[in-house]
Design a protein around this motif. Structure first.
Motif, short mmCIF file in Angstrom:
data_model
loop_
_atom_site.label_atom_id
_atom_site.label_comp_id
_atom_site.label_asym_id
_atom_site.label_seq_id
_atom_site.Cartn_x
_atom_site.Cartn_y
_atom_site.Cartn_z
N SER A 28 0.83 -1.20 0.00
CA SER A 28 0.00 0.00 0.00
C SER A 28 0.87 1.26 0.00
CB SER A 28 -0.95 0.00 1.20
OG SER A 28 -0.25 0.24 2.42
N LYS A 29 2.00 1.21 0.71
CA LYS A 29 2.88 2.38 0.74
C LYS A 29 3.58 2.59 -0.59
CE LYS A 29 2.72 4.45 3.78
NZ LYS A 29 1.62 5.36 4.23
N ILE A 30 3.91 1.50 -1.28
CA ILE A 30 4.49 1.63 -2.62
C ILE A 30 3.48 2.28 -3.56
CG2 ILE A 30 5.23 0.32 -4.65
CD1 ILE A 30 6.46 -1.72 -2.68
N GLU A 31 2.23 1.87 -3.45
CA GLU A 31 1.18 2.44 -4.31
C GLU A 31 1.00 3.94 -4.01
OE1 GLU A 31 -3.52 1.71 -5.49
OE2 GLU A 31 -2.52 0.38 -4.07
N GLU A 32 1.02 4.29 -2.73
CA GLU A 32 0.88 5.71 -2.35
C GLU A 32 2.01 6.54 -2.95
OE1 GLU A 32 0.64 6.38 1.82
OE2 GLU A 32 -1.11 5.07 2.09
N LEU A 33 3.24 6.04 -2.84
CA LEU A 33 4.38 6.79 -3.36
C LEU A 33 4.31 6.90 -4.88
CD1 LEU A 33 7.05 8.24 -2.81
CD2 LEU A 33 8.20 6.02 -2.93
N THR A 34 3.92 5.82 -5.53
CA THR A 34 3.82 5.82 -6.99
C THR A 34 2.82 6.87 -7.46
OG1 THR A 34 4.41 3.47 -7.08
CG2 THR A 34 3.31 4.41 -9.01
N ILE A 35 1.70 6.98 -6.75
CA ILE A 35 0.66 7.95 -7.13
C ILE A 35 1.09 9.37 -6.80
CG2 ILE A 35 -1.69 8.74 -6.58
CD1 ILE A 35 -2.40 5.77 -6.11
N GLY A 36 1.75 9.55 -5.66
CA GLY A 36 2.02 10.90 -5.19
C GLY A 36 3.36 11.49 -5.54
N PHE A 37 4.30 10.68 -6.06
CA PHE A 37 5.63 11.21 -6.30
C PHE A 37 5.64 12.21 -7.47
CE2 PHE A 37 9.96 11.40 -7.82
CZ PHE A 37 10.66 11.53 -6.64
N PRO A 38 6.35 13.34 -7.32
CA PRO A 38 6.39 14.37 -8.39
C PRO A 38 7.40 14.01 -9.49
CG PRO A 38 7.63 15.13 -6.49
CD PRO A 38 7.02 13.80 -6.08
N PHE A 39 7.01 13.11 -10.36
CA PHE A 39 7.93 12.65 -11.40
C PHE A 39 8.32 13.76 -12.37
CE2 PHE A 39 6.26 8.56 -10.01
CZ PHE A 39 7.39 7.79 -10.00
N ASP A 40 7.54 14.84 -12.42
CA ASP A 40 7.87 15.94 -13.31
C ASP A 40 9.17 16.62 -12.91
OD1 ASP A 40 6.30 16.75 -11.00
OD2 ASP A 40 6.27 18.76 -11.85
N ARG A 41 9.64 16.39 -11.67
CA ARG A 41 10.89 16.99 -11.22
C ARG A 41 12.12 16.16 -11.62
NH1 ARG A 41 9.26 18.42 -4.93
NH2 ARG A 41 7.43 19.72 -5.40
N VAL A 42 11.91 14.93 -12.02
CA VAL A 42 13.03 14.05 -12.37
C VAL A 42 13.66 14.51 -13.68
CG1 VAL A 42 13.71 11.68 -12.87
CG2 VAL A 42 11.91 12.13 -11.18
N LEU A 43 15.00 14.53 -13.74
CA LEU A 43 15.67 14.89 -14.97
C LEU A 43 15.19 14.00 -16.12
CD1 LEU A 43 17.54 16.63 -13.21
CD2 LEU A 43 19.46 15.75 -14.54
N LYS A 44 15.10 14.60 -17.29
CA LYS A 44 14.57 13.92 -18.46
C LYS A 44 15.64 13.83 -19.55
CE LYS A 44 9.94 15.59 -17.42
NZ LYS A 44 10.37 16.01 -16.06
N PRO A 45 15.44 12.94 -20.53
CA PRO A 45 16.39 12.89 -21.64
C PRO A 45 16.55 14.26 -22.28
CG PRO A 45 14.95 10.98 -21.69
CD PRO A 45 14.41 11.88 -20.62
N GLY A 46 17.79 14.61 -22.54
CA GLY A 46 18.11 15.92 -23.09
C GLY A 46 18.55 16.93 -22.05
N ASP A 47 18.19 16.71 -20.78
CA ASP A 47 18.61 17.61 -19.71
C ASP A 47 20.10 17.47 -19.46
OD1 ASP A 47 16.03 18.51 -19.36
OD2 ASP A 47 15.63 17.30 -17.57
N LEU A 48 20.71 18.56 -19.02
CA LEU A 48 22.11 18.53 -18.64
C LEU A 48 22.23 18.02 -17.21
CD1 LEU A 48 24.96 19.33 -19.68
CD2 LEU A 48 24.63 21.52 -18.51
N ALA A 49 23.00 16.96 -17.03
CA ALA A 49 23.17 16.38 -15.70
C ALA A 49 23.99 17.33 -14.84
CB ALA A 49 23.87 15.03 -15.78
N PRO A 50 23.57 17.60 -13.60
CA PRO A 50 24.32 18.51 -12.74
C PRO A 50 25.66 17.91 -12.32
CG PRO A 50 22.52 17.50 -11.51
CD PRO A 50 22.34 17.10 -12.95
N GLU A 51 26.67 18.74 -12.32
CA GLU A 51 27.99 18.30 -11.85
C GLU A 51 27.93 18.01 -10.35
OE1 GLU A 51 32.33 18.12 -11.12
OE2 GLU A 51 30.70 17.10 -12.16
#
Length: 217
Positions: A28-51
């Motif tokens: 149930s906690k995995i499901e909660e995190l999956t639904i609520g996690f802000p995936f829009d903040r995760v770096l995406k292809p094409g982004d510059l990786a921070p040093e």
């Protein structure tokens, strides 16, 4: 045996041996995190990786920028040596290391645990790639991966003997979701796998295929 099957087999054994209430609660906690996690903040292809510059278990600092000068980097964020799924994942990546190296790339694993925990992970699984300590999840936060463990889950982990305040050396009870990035020599993210369900990890075969596609990038 492939990584997906190893992880699934381990989870099946865990759920068969654990009290039904514990398995149901964790699911149930995995499901909660999956639904609520802000995936829009995760770096995406094409982004510059921070040093970043983080310490190995033995104390030397590793720079992403300096490492990229020699070739692409596979960067894998994991929860810690206490996590059996992380141990299975990194052991599988160690077995795939020759294929990764054949593409000219290297592998770096990062967790928020203290350096002695990183050393434990390295020794336990005979790892030959760099395992770095990101105290306070400073780098993981820049990659958009960090979440705070809720109080009820914190209490359950404590009952299992997992004290993240001690393991990570802070009182935050924060973790990165497991994530793996393939980063080209130009510093750009080529492939992202970020998963709130810690039972799922990116397979080595997909990593190697991605590296072959970006070799020399």
């Amino acid at each position: 045996m492939g990584l997906d099957k190893e992880l699934a087999d381990f989870n099946a054994k865990f759920e068969a041996s654990a009290p039904p209430s514990a398995a149901a609660f964790l699911n149930s906690k995995i499901e909660e995190l999956t639904i609520g996690f802000p995936f829009d903040r995760v770096l995406k292809p094409g982004d510059l990786a921070p040093e970043f510059r983080l310490p190995r278990a033995t104390g030397e600092n590793i720079s992403l920028l300096e490492t990229l000068a020699s070739g692409p980097v596979v960067l894998s964020f994991y929860r810690g040596a206490w996590c059996p799924y992380c141990n299975i994942q990194l052991a599988a990546y160690e077995r795939a290391l020759p294929a990764i190296a054949d593409t000219g790339a290297c592998l770096i694993a990062i967790s928020p645990q203290r350096p002695d925990g990183s050393l434990s992970m390295t020794e336990k699984n005979n790892l030959t790639f760099d395992v770095l300590s990101d105290i306070g999840n400073v780098v993981a936060r820049e990659f958009g991966l960090v979440y705070k463990m809720p109080d009820d889950l914190k209490a359950r982990y404590s009952s299992f003997g997992v004290d993240l305040a001690e393991i990570n050396g802070d009182g935050s009870w924060e973790l990165p979701i497991p994530a793996t990035f393939v980063i080209g020599r130009n510093g750009r993210v080529q492939l992202v796998h970020a998963e709130a369900d810690y039972r799922k990890r990116l397979s080595p075969e997909v990593i190697v295929d991605a590296l072959r596609a970006v070799e020399g990038a």
